[in-house]
Scaffold this active site. Structure first.
Site, mmCIF file in Angstrom:
data_model
loop_
_atom_site.group_PDB
_atom_site.id
_atom_site.type_symbol
_atom_site.label_atom_id
_atom_site.label_comp_id
_atom_site.label_asym_id
_atom_site.label_seq_id
_atom_site.Cartn_x
_atom_site.Cartn_y
_atom_site.Cartn_z
ATOM 1 N N ARG A 29 0.834 -1.209 0.000
ATOM 2 C CA ARG A 29 0.000 0.000 0.000
ATOM 3 C C ARG A 29 0.871 1.262 0.000
ATOM 4 O O ARG A 29 0.995 1.963 -0.999
ATOM 5 C CB ARG A 29 -0.945 -0.033 1.227
ATOM 6 C CG ARG A 29 -2.137 0.925 1.127
ATOM 7 C CD ARG A 29 -1.838 2.345 1.534
ATOM 8 N NE ARG A 29 -1.337 2.455 2.904
ATOM 9 C CZ ARG A 29 -0.799 3.564 3.381
ATOM 10 N NH1 ARG A 29 -0.690 4.641 2.632
ATOM 11 N NH2 ARG A 29 -0.327 3.602 4.617
ATOM 12 N N ASP A 30 1.529 1.541 1.102
ATOM 13 C CA ASP A 30 2.333 2.762 1.224
ATOM 14 C C ASP A 30 3.518 2.731 0.262
ATOM 15 O O ASP A 30 3.907 3.754 -0.302
ATOM 16 C CB ASP A 30 2.821 2.880 2.679
ATOM 17 C CG ASP A 30 3.478 4.203 2.994
ATOM 18 O OD1 ASP A 30 3.380 5.134 2.183
ATOM 19 O OD2 ASP A 30 4.100 4.305 4.064
ATOM 20 N N HIS A 223 5.973 4.630 12.721
ATOM 21 C CA HIS A 223 6.102 4.584 11.265
ATOM 22 C C HIS A 223 7.178 5.602 10.879
ATOM 23 O O HIS A 223 6.898 6.775 10.665
ATOM 24 C CB HIS A 223 4.733 4.936 10.648
ATOM 25 C CG HIS A 223 4.676 4.816 9.160
ATOM 26 N ND1 HIS A 223 3.891 3.869 8.518
ATOM 27 C CD2 HIS A 223 5.276 5.521 8.173
ATOM 28 C CE1 HIS A 223 4.020 4.015 7.213
ATOM 29 N NE2 HIS A 223 4.850 5.007 6.972
ATOM 30 N N HIS A 225 10.395 7.148 8.657
ATOM 31 C CA HIS A 225 10.980 7.250 7.324
ATOM 32 C C HIS A 225 12.473 7.494 7.462
ATOM 33 O O HIS A 225 12.919 8.141 8.409
ATOM 34 C CB HIS A 225 10.318 8.381 6.534
ATOM 35 C CG HIS A 225 8.955 8.002 5.998
ATOM 36 N ND1 HIS A 225 8.296 8.742 5.066
ATOM 37 C CD2 HIS A 225 8.154 6.933 6.266
ATOM 38 C CE1 HIS A 225 7.134 8.155 4.774
ATOM 39 N NE2 HIS A 225 7.013 7.071 5.496
ATOM 40 N N CYS A 256 8.047 9.788 0.153
ATOM 41 C CA CYS A 256 6.981 10.706 0.530
ATOM 42 C C CYS A 256 6.985 11.812 -0.505
ATOM 43 O O CYS A 256 8.028 12.414 -0.752
ATOM 44 C CB CYS A 256 7.208 11.282 1.916
ATOM 45 S SG CYS A 256 6.045 12.620 2.274
ATOM 46 N N ASN A 265 10.239 5.194 3.201
ATOM 47 C CA ASN A 265 9.914 4.239 4.257
ATOM 48 C C ASN A 265 11.131 3.463 4.757
ATOM 49 O O ASN A 265 12.006 3.082 3.972
ATOM 50 C CB ASN A 265 8.897 3.227 3.711
ATOM 51 C CG ASN A 265 7.515 3.817 3.581
ATOM 52 O OD1 ASN A 265 7.034 4.452 4.500
ATOM 53 N ND2 ASN A 265 6.877 3.605 2.438
#
Ligand code: MG
Length: 321
Positions: A29-30, A223, A225, A256, A265
């Protein structure tokens, strides 16, 4: 001379850390959502299956956002039925931006959903075209109806440490939005460092502020990065605070759009290397996971940015043959 053995981290525990960590895999997904070239649905399904086969117990599969906003994930209706038999052994959360998205997810049998809030007004405006309060009001019926349907709900919170327009974000500001998500019934809150600017002291300060506000570490996920190379340091700070759920993306997929650098990520392989080195159980087979990221990188036509994938890729590509 014989070939050197497949490298693994030396297992040397550090006091005060959890025995086990649940990795919340966000690659499908991300990781994929900002890929410019649409990945075929069969490849996505195979990616989810390979991640599950590598031992990941939570794989965020897709997003039921309107296809206009994220064309890469416009195939959610086709993808989810292709992987849902993995549940309940594998948790398959899906992002739902609004009630319409929730309806679509529940109709396909999703048992776990996520909403995506912002800690800052600037990002709420840029990403959701709403104020923080308006976005929370939009999520309230989504969370309530998901829970009525028996689904578990994760609340994502973006820009928990810094915001590209507003600069540093105070823990107090994040606490306020976390309290609102908690009050509406989110089971878990994932604290996002969307532009990767956090450092370990900041992580500890936020987690301490949340604990004082009645949100203990067992309700939280992190979460991070890796934009500035801080993701693993920040993860270690979170583990020391008692956090046991860590988000990561296989192969480091996904950046991002608001931080214009190649690195986004935290790579799942980099995370798992550190966790296994610390003697922390994840259930993940690092060799199989690396092979999966190498396979996916071939499909995307560029190498994985993960240091661990690069270091292990030679072995992994042998295993794939
Ligand atoms: Mg991310």
């Amino acid at each position: 001379m014989t070939e050197p053995a497949h490298p693994l981290p030396m297992r040397v525990p550090l006091a005060g850390l959890p025995a086990r960590v649940r990795v919340h895999e966000v690659g499908p997904r991300d990781g994929l959502q900002n890929e410019p070239a649409v990945v075929p649905v069969e490849v996505k399904a195979e990616f989810v299956r390979r991640l599950a086969a590598a031992g990941l117990t939570t794989v965020e599969a897709t997003s039921f956002v309107h296809p206009r906003w994220v064309p890469q994930l416009a195939d959610a209706e086709e993808l989810y039925p292709r992987v849902r038999d993995l549940a309940p052994d594998v948790r398959l959360p899906v992002l739902v931006p609004n009630e319409r998205g929730l309806d679509r997810a529940l109709a396909l049998g999703a048992r776990e959903v996520a909403v995506f809030a912002s800690a800052t007004e600037s990002f709420a405006r840029a990403n959701l075209n709403r104020t923080v309060a308006e976005a929370l009001a939009m999520f309230e019926p989504v969370v309530a109806r998901a829970r009525e349907a028996g689904a578990r709900v994760r609340g994502y919170l973006s820009m928990c440490f810094g915001d590209p327009w507003e600069g540093p974000v105070s823990p107090a500001q994040v606490v306020d939005v976390c309290r609102a998500l908690d009050a509406m019934g989110c089971d878990e809150l994932s604290l996002g460092d969307t532009i990767g600017v956090a450092t370990p002291g900041h992580v500890t300060a936020l987690l301490t502020a949340l604990a004082e506000a009645g949100l203990p570490a067992d309700r939280l996920a992190v979460h991070f990065h890796d934009t500035y190379g801080q993701a693993l340091s920040n993860t270690l700070a979170a583990l020391q605070h008692g956090v046991t759920t860590v988000d990561a993306s296989a192969g480091g997929l996904g950046g991002c759009p608001y931080a214009k650098s190649a690195t986004g990520n935290l790579a799942t392989e980099d995370l798992v290397w550190m966790l296994h080195g610390l003697g922390i159980d994840t259930g993940v087979d690092l060799g199989r996971l690396t092979a999966t990221s190498v396979w996916m990188a071939e499909r995307l036509g560029r190498p994985s940015p993960s240091r661990t994938v690069r270091a292990l890729a030679h072995d992994a590509s042998h295993k794939e043959q």
